[in-house]
Design a protein around this motif. Structure first.
Motif, mmCIF file in Angstrom:
data_model
loop_
_atom_site.group_PDB
_atom_site.id
_atom_site.type_symbol
_atom_site.label_atom_id
_atom_site.label_comp_id
_atom_site.label_asym_id
_atom_site.label_seq_id
_atom_site.Cartn_x
_atom_site.Cartn_y
_atom_site.Cartn_z
ATOM 1 N N ALA A 176 0.836 -1.205 0.000
ATOM 2 C CA ALA A 176 0.000 0.000 0.000
ATOM 3 C C ALA A 176 0.871 1.255 0.000
ATOM 4 C CB ALA A 176 -0.933 0.000 1.202
ATOM 5 N N VAL A 177 1.945 1.226 0.781
ATOM 6 C CA VAL A 177 2.857 2.371 0.857
ATOM 7 C C VAL A 177 3.574 2.571 -0.474
ATOM 8 C CG1 VAL A 177 4.919 3.265 2.004
ATOM 9 C CG2 VAL A 177 3.149 2.128 3.350
ATOM 10 N N ILE A 178 4.036 1.488 -1.073
ATOM 11 C CA ILE A 178 4.718 1.574 -2.366
ATOM 12 C C ILE A 178 3.757 2.079 -3.440
ATOM 13 C CG2 ILE A 178 5.787 0.188 -4.193
ATOM 14 C CD1 ILE A 178 6.968 -1.549 -1.862
ATOM 15 N N THR A 179 2.527 1.602 -3.410
ATOM 16 C CA THR A 179 1.530 2.049 -4.376
ATOM 17 C C THR A 179 1.249 3.539 -4.216
ATOM 18 O OG1 THR A 179 0.530 -0.149 -4.373
ATOM 19 C CG2 THR A 179 -0.800 1.645 -5.266
ATOM 20 N N LEU A 180 1.165 4.002 -2.986
ATOM 21 C CA LEU A 180 0.936 5.429 -2.733
ATOM 22 C C LEU A 180 2.073 6.268 -3.314
ATOM 23 C CD1 LEU A 180 -0.897 7.542 -1.399
ATOM 24 C CD2 LEU A 180 0.459 7.236 0.688
ATOM 25 N N ALA A 181 3.303 5.842 -3.086
ATOM 26 C CA ALA A 181 4.455 6.568 -3.634
ATOM 27 C C ALA A 181 4.440 6.526 -5.163
ATOM 28 C CB ALA A 181 5.750 5.993 -3.086
ATOM 29 N N LEU A 182 4.102 5.377 -5.733
ATOM 30 C CA LEU A 182 4.049 5.253 -7.195
ATOM 31 C C LEU A 182 2.963 6.128 -7.809
ATOM 32 C CD1 LEU A 182 4.737 1.460 -7.796
ATOM 33 C CD2 LEU A 182 6.197 3.395 -8.401
ATOM 34 N N VAL A 183 1.856 6.313 -7.085
ATOM 35 C CA VAL A 183 0.809 7.214 -7.572
ATOM 36 C C VAL A 183 1.382 8.613 -7.752
ATOM 37 C CG1 VAL A 183 -1.325 8.414 -6.915
ATOM 38 C CG2 VAL A 183 -1.194 5.935 -6.733
ATOM 39 N N PHE A 184 2.145 9.080 -6.767
ATOM 40 C CA PHE A 184 2.731 10.408 -6.929
ATOM 41 C C PHE A 184 3.737 10.428 -8.072
ATOM 42 C CE2 PHE A 184 5.624 13.882 -6.486
ATOM 43 C CZ PHE A 184 4.759 14.941 -6.307
ATOM 44 N N VAL A 185 4.590 9.415 -8.129
ATOM 45 C CA VAL A 185 5.622 9.381 -9.173
ATOM 46 C C VAL A 185 4.991 9.402 -10.563
ATOM 47 C CG1 VAL A 185 7.423 7.941 -10.208
ATOM 48 C CG2 VAL A 185 7.378 8.293 -7.740
ATOM 49 N N VAL A 186 3.975 8.575 -10.793
ATOM 50 C CA VAL A 186 3.391 8.443 -12.130
ATOM 51 C C VAL A 186 2.420 9.585 -12.432
ATOM 52 C CG1 VAL A 186 1.961 6.985 -13.617
ATOM 53 C CG2 VAL A 186 3.722 5.958 -12.173
ATOM 54 N N VAL A 187 1.430 9.788 -11.571
ATOM 55 C CA VAL A 187 0.434 10.830 -11.823
ATOM 56 C C VAL A 187 1.091 12.207 -11.736
ATOM 57 C CG1 VAL A 187 -1.757 11.840 -11.049
ATOM 58 C CG2 VAL A 187 -1.447 9.356 -11.038
ATOM 59 N N GLY A 188 1.980 12.374 -10.771
ATOM 60 C CA GLY A 188 2.676 13.651 -10.616
ATOM 61 C C GLY A 188 3.493 14.026 -11.829
ATOM 62 N N LEU A 189 4.018 13.047 -12.520
ATOM 63 C CA LEU A 189 4.800 13.311 -13.728
ATOM 64 C C LEU A 189 3.941 13.972 -14.807
ATOM 65 C CD1 LEU A 189 7.697 12.915 -14.628
ATOM 66 C CD2 LEU A 189 7.054 10.704 -15.561
ATOM 67 N N PHE A 190 2.652 13.639 -14.844
ATOM 68 C CA PHE A 190 1.747 14.251 -15.815
ATOM 69 C C PHE A 190 1.127 15.547 -15.294
ATOM 70 C CE2 PHE A 190 1.844 9.764 -16.991
ATOM 71 C CZ PHE A 190 2.162 9.880 -18.330
ATOM 72 N N VAL A 191 0.865 15.598 -13.991
ATOM 73 C CA VAL A 191 0.227 16.776 -13.402
ATOM 74 C C VAL A 191 1.239 17.910 -13.194
ATOM 75 C CG1 VAL A 191 -1.009 17.616 -11.368
ATOM 76 C CG2 VAL A 191 -1.555 15.385 -12.305
ATOM 77 N N LEU A 192 2.449 17.578 -12.797
ATOM 78 C CA LEU A 192 3.515 18.556 -12.538
ATOM 79 C C LEU A 192 4.747 18.233 -13.375
ATOM 80 C CD1 LEU A 192 3.326 18.163 -8.679
ATOM 81 C CD2 LEU A 192 2.450 20.101 -9.940
ATOM 82 N N PRO A 193 4.634 18.214 -14.680
ATOM 83 C CA PRO A 193 5.780 17.791 -15.496
ATOM 84 C C PRO A 193 7.010 18.669 -15.244
ATOM 85 C CG PRO A 193 4.089 18.811 -16.867
ATOM 86 C CD PRO A 193 3.534 18.696 -15.487
ATOM 87 N N PRO A 194 8.120 18.057 -14.882
ATOM 88 C CA PRO A 194 9.313 18.836 -14.538
ATOM 89 C C PRO A 194 9.841 19.677 -15.693
ATOM 90 C CG PRO A 194 9.642 16.488 -14.063
ATOM 91 C CD PRO A 194 8.318 16.638 -14.713
ATOM 92 N N TRP A 195 9.565 19.267 -16.911
ATOM 93 C CA TRP A 195 10.090 19.969 -18.076
ATOM 94 C C TRP A 195 9.244 21.184 -18.460
ATOM 95 C CZ3 TRP A 195 8.294 14.988 -17.932
ATOM 96 C CH2 TRP A 195 7.036 14.770 -18.475
ATOM 97 N N SER A 196 8.040 21.333 -17.882
ATOM 98 C CA SER A 196 7.195 22.454 -18.293
ATOM 99 C C SER A 196 6.747 23.344 -17.142
ATOM 100 C CB SER A 196 5.983 21.936 -19.055
ATOM 101 O OG SER A 196 5.129 21.226 -18.186
ATOM 102 N N THR A 197 7.201 23.085 -15.927
ATOM 103 C CA THR A 197 6.823 23.942 -14.806
ATOM 104 C C THR A 197 8.002 24.833 -14.434
ATOM 105 O OG1 THR A 197 7.474 22.212 -13.237
ATOM 106 C CG2 THR A 197 5.148 22.327 -13.823
ATOM 107 N N GLU A 198 7.679 25.965 -13.843
ATOM 108 C CA GLU A 198 8.718 26.893 -13.417
ATOM 109 C C GLU A 198 9.469 26.300 -12.227
ATOM 110 O OE1 GLU A 198 8.877 31.315 -11.494
ATOM 111 O OE2 GLU A 198 7.390 30.927 -13.051
#
Length: 181
Positions: free
Chosen positions: A36-58
């Motif tokens: 459950a903990v690993i899944t929670l972290a993976l949700v941020f890693v995967v979904v966050g990559l689309f929601v807060l893309p490092p290449w397009s945010t300030e």
């Protein structure tokens, strides 16, 4: 709230079932499962990559000790996991919290925006108080018969923190969808 409402809205449907699962398994088994903990972290890693893309945010500037570093918000949020996990290991070694609680807090910390630390703390304090009172009332009344085999009923000096940690993260993200920036 500092969390972007769009980000909170995207994270919420993935995080909510994990929060319910963590609360349930901690009540039933007094154990927060690693998957459950690993899944929670993976949700941020995967979904966050689309929601807060490092290449397009300030990129934002922050401090790591005496050093000033400029990184994308996505990476800063990922660094929360490392910092909170290290603190959680020390708290666990001191006997102040369970290992599952420390790991869940570390994974959940990626979802908490720096401007919301006080808000998240107040939510966690409130949910912990409410969960503790609810758990103790249920344990000492006829409600206990609904789930008589739960391990949390049989440990009078321990409390299933996953009950409040999962609830706190869920409430934070729900409020973020409404009051986020």
């Amino acid at each position: 709230m500092s969390i972007p409402a769009l980000a909170a809205g995207w994270f919420l449907p993935f995080v909510l079932p994990i929060c319910f699962y963590v609360a349930f398994t901690d009540l039933r088994d007094m154990l927060i499962k690693n998957h459950a903990v690993i899944t929670l972290a993976l949700v941020f890693v995967v979904v966050g990559l689309f929601v807060l893309p490092p290449w397009s945010t300030e990129w934002t500037t922050g401090w790591v000790g005496p050093f000033t570093i400029t990184l994308p918000p996505y990476v800063w949020q990922l660094l929360h996991i490392v910092v909170v996990l290290i603190l959680g290991i020390f708290f666990n070694a001191a006997g102040l919290m369970g290992a599952g609680d420390a790991k869940f807090l570390a994974a959940a910390s990626a979802f908490i925006w720096p401007g919301d630390y006080m808000t998240a703390t107040m939510i966690l304090v409130s949910t912990t108080l409410a969960a503790f009172v609810t758990h103790r009332l249920a344990r000492n009344t006829a409600l206990r018969t609904i789930a008589p085999d739960w391990e949390s009923w049989n440990r009078p000096k321990q409390f299933p923190m996953g009950f409040s940690l999962g609830g706190g993260l869920a409430i934070y993200l729900m409020l973020g969808t409404v009051y986020g920036s």
